[in-house]
Write an enzyme that holds these catalytic residues in place. Structure first.
Site, PDB file in Angstrom:
ATOM      1  N   LYS A  76      53.173  12.785  26.052  1.00 54.69           N
ATOM      2  CA  LYS A  76      53.830  12.762  27.651  1.00 54.69           C
ATOM      3  C   LYS A  76      54.067  11.357  27.661  1.00 54.69           C
ATOM      4  CE  LYS A  76      51.837  14.179  32.183  1.00 54.69           C
ATOM      5  NZ  LYS A  76      50.830  14.605  32.889  1.00 54.69           N
ATOM      6  N   SER A 151      51.810  18.517  35.597  1.00 56.39           N
ATOM      7  CA  SER A 151      52.967  17.876  35.484  1.00 56.39           C
ATOM      8  C   SER A 151      53.284  17.622  33.957  1.00 56.39           C
ATOM      9  CB  SER A 151      52.646  16.671  36.078  1.00 56.39           C
ATOM     10  OG  SER A 151      51.331  15.903  35.336  1.00 56.39           O
ATOM     11  N   SER A 175      47.190  19.021  35.499  1.00 55.70           N
ATOM     12  CA  SER A 175      48.386  18.941  34.709  1.00 55.70           C
ATOM     13  C   SER A 175      48.409  19.299  33.298  1.00 55.70           C
ATOM     14  CB  SER A 175      49.002  17.493  35.056  1.00 55.70           C
ATOM     15  OG  SER A 175      49.600  17.688  36.316  1.00 55.70           O
TER      16      SER A 175
HETATM   17  N1  GLN Z   1      49.536  19.167  40.752  1.00 58.78           N
HETATM   18  C1  GLN Z   1      48.690  18.124  40.969  1.00 58.78           C
HETATM   19  C2  GLN Z   1      49.543  16.960  41.882  1.00 58.78           C
HETATM   20  O1  GLN Z   1      50.729  17.342  42.002  1.00 58.78           O
HETATM   21  C3  GLN Z   1      47.859  17.516  39.518  1.00 58.78           C
HETATM   22  C4  GLN Z   1      48.760  16.834  39.076  1.00 58.78           C
HETATM   23  C5  GLN Z   1      48.202  16.160  37.688  1.00 58.78           C
HETATM   24  O2  GLN Z   1      47.298  16.833  37.168  1.00 58.78           O
HETATM   25  N2  GLN Z   1      48.625  14.807  37.355  1.00 58.78           N
HETATM   26  O3  GLN Z   1      48.875  16.018  42.071  1.00 58.78           O
END
Ligand code: GLN
Length: 483
Positions: A76, A151, A175
């Site tokens: 990532k 994400s 994410s």
């Molecule tokens: N969707 C969540 C956010 O927008 C979690 C994102 C994540 O786990 N990096 O913060």
């Protein structure tokens, strides 16, 4: 060969069925054909990959027997890679080349794995659909009009579309697990402190954790054997022994107790509930026992998270000021103009929203009412889980409220986007490990089941996941390659 699991690849390389170079070329070719459509990679490190693959062949020829030597992986694009761009999906880091690699990245290098490239993500890992990336959205290979989740959407899609055999993701509120669920892959979020965060660009430091996204639980175990462990460069990493995560995969589940939180099923769509109930019966057939549990404070998870995560992000992202690294606004009038214009031009709308919420909840006069209150409720959520784990081995429920939604459907409505993570966020607040594995389909769209275990019980999660994957084929289903 691209369809093989890591274990199968490892065996095939040892048996000289093909070389590391041939294997790497096969994935690079798949990236060349599929990535222009799916947009899962921000950078592809072709030359480096071919070079290290040839070197891996030489090492294998000399008798080196590391299990993952010469097998490709993708990271990532929020994990620092020395000499290779790390953008975090943001314009503000569009030209950033880290002077060092994240510990996780280094460990995979030491294991002999070949870096194929850096995968797309929501800007600074903020999002649930990958639509917040400066580099454009990632498409879900199961349905090109739908999001892959976020994400870590790029990593999940890269694995689902077999552009890479395995990838890393990071999980701050879901994410890893949410995109895994939406793309029919396996995603593990380790216990907070199990995997080093050194060189993982910070979003919310008390919640962030890196983990594997793979085709199977067994593959996740192999990656965890490399990733997990103490790192003196990360003061929150925990110094306790790392088990061999493949050791318990085949343990029988007879008599194990699965806790079912009623709250996770309260408003769940019937089609989703049906899938999860089918998983539960599969475990019952294996001899596991099911028990209803209460997690009374878990319903506050989303609001608590959206105080704590933005608070931490507003502090972590203060460093992007145009002075030290990344994007710098052109011809600033003075220092203040440099700071404000760099940030105004460099960050996208969701990141700005989070920074504003974060500075607000931390400001004097509001700190007690929001930030401190949220920390107190976080403690209660943690206690709920501790109480539950006194009587159950594992907690099971859906990973997401729905299968993949359409691109553009939620992007104008942050609250509905934030609710994509209602089942995953509590896990990060409590610092627990959790896994999402393929649990079947609703129409043509995959769904995931989530399992949560007590601290440092990743081996138990992998055992449960592996056992399910012995009696089902969901994880073997691949999306059709349409354009
Ligand atoms: N969707 C969540 C956010 O927008 C979690 C994102 C994540 O786990 N990096 O913060």
């Amino acid at each position: 060969m691209r369809d093989k699991t890591l274990l199968e690849l490892s065996r095939a390389l040892a048996a000289k069925e093909f070389s590391c170079l041939e294997l790497t070329q096969a994935y690079l070719k798949q990236i060349e054909t599929r990535n222009p459509i799916l947009n899962a990679f921000i950078s592809v490190t072709k030359e480096l990959a071919l070079e290290t693959a040839s070197a891996a062949d030489t090492r294998r020829a000399k008798g080196e027997a590391l299990p993952l030597l010469g097998i490709p992986i993708s990271h990532k694009d929020i994990l620092c890679t020395q000499g290779v761009k790390t953008t975090c999906g943001s314009k503000i880091l569009h030209n950033f080349i880290a002077p060092y690699s994240a510990t996780v990245v280094k460990r995979f290098e030491q294991a002999g794995m070949i870096l194929l490239g850096k995968t797309n993500l929501d800007e600074f890992a903020m999002g649930s659909s990958n639509e917040n990336s400066f580099y454009g959205p990632v498409k879900n290979p199961w349905d090109m009009e739908r999001v892959p989740g976020g994400s870590s959407g790029g990593s999940a899609v890269a694995v689902a579309a077999r552009m890479t055999p395995a990838a890393t993701g990071t999980d701050t509120g879901g994410s890893i697990r949410q995109p895994a669920a939406l793309t029919n892959t396996t995603g593990l979020k380790p216990t907070y402190g199990r995997v080093s965060r050194f060189g993982l660009v910070a979003f919310a430091s008390s919640l962030d954790q890196a983990g594997p996204i793979t085709a199977t639980a067994e593959d996740a175990a192999l990656l965890m054997n490399v990733m997990a462990g103490f790192d003196e460069k990360d003061s929150t990493s925990v110094d306790i022994p790392v088990p061999d995560y493949t050791q318990d995969l085949s343990k029988a589940l007879k008599g194990k107790v699965i806790g079912i939180p009623k709250i996770f099923f309260k408003d769940l769509e019937p089609t989703m509930a049906l899938r999860i109930e089918a998983v539960i019966s599969a475990y019952q057939k294996m001899g596991a026992v099911v028990k209803d549990i209460d997690l009374p404070n878990v319903s506050f998870s989303v609001p608590v998270y959206y105080v704590i995560a933005p608070a931490e992000c507003s502090s972590n992202l203060a460093r992007y000021d145009g002075v030290r690294f990344g994007y710098r606004a052109k011809a600033p009038k003075d220092l203040y103009d440099l700071y404000t214009r760099t940030r105004a031009e460099g960050f996208g709308p969701e990141v700005k929203r989070r920074i504003m919420i974060g500075t607000y909840v931390l400001s004097s006069g509001y700190y007690d009412a929001y930030y401190l209150k949220a920390q107190k409720v976080r403690q209660l959520i943690r206690q709920d889980f501790q109480k539950a784990f006194e009587t159950v081995d594992i907690i099971l429920g859906p990973t997401t409220p729905t299968p993949a939604f359409k691109l553009g459907d939620k992007i104008q409505d942050p609250i509905s986007m934030y609710l994509s993570d209602i089942y995953t966020i509590a896990v990060n607040l409590a610092g627990l490990p959790a896994i999402s594995i393929p649990a079947g389909f609703i129409g043509h769209l995959p769904v995931g089941v989530q399992m949560i275990a007590n601290y440092f019980k990743e081996d138990r999660l992998l055992n449960f996941a592996h056992q399910y994957q012995q009696v089902t084929d969901w994880h073997k289903k691949r999306p059709k390659e349409t354009s």
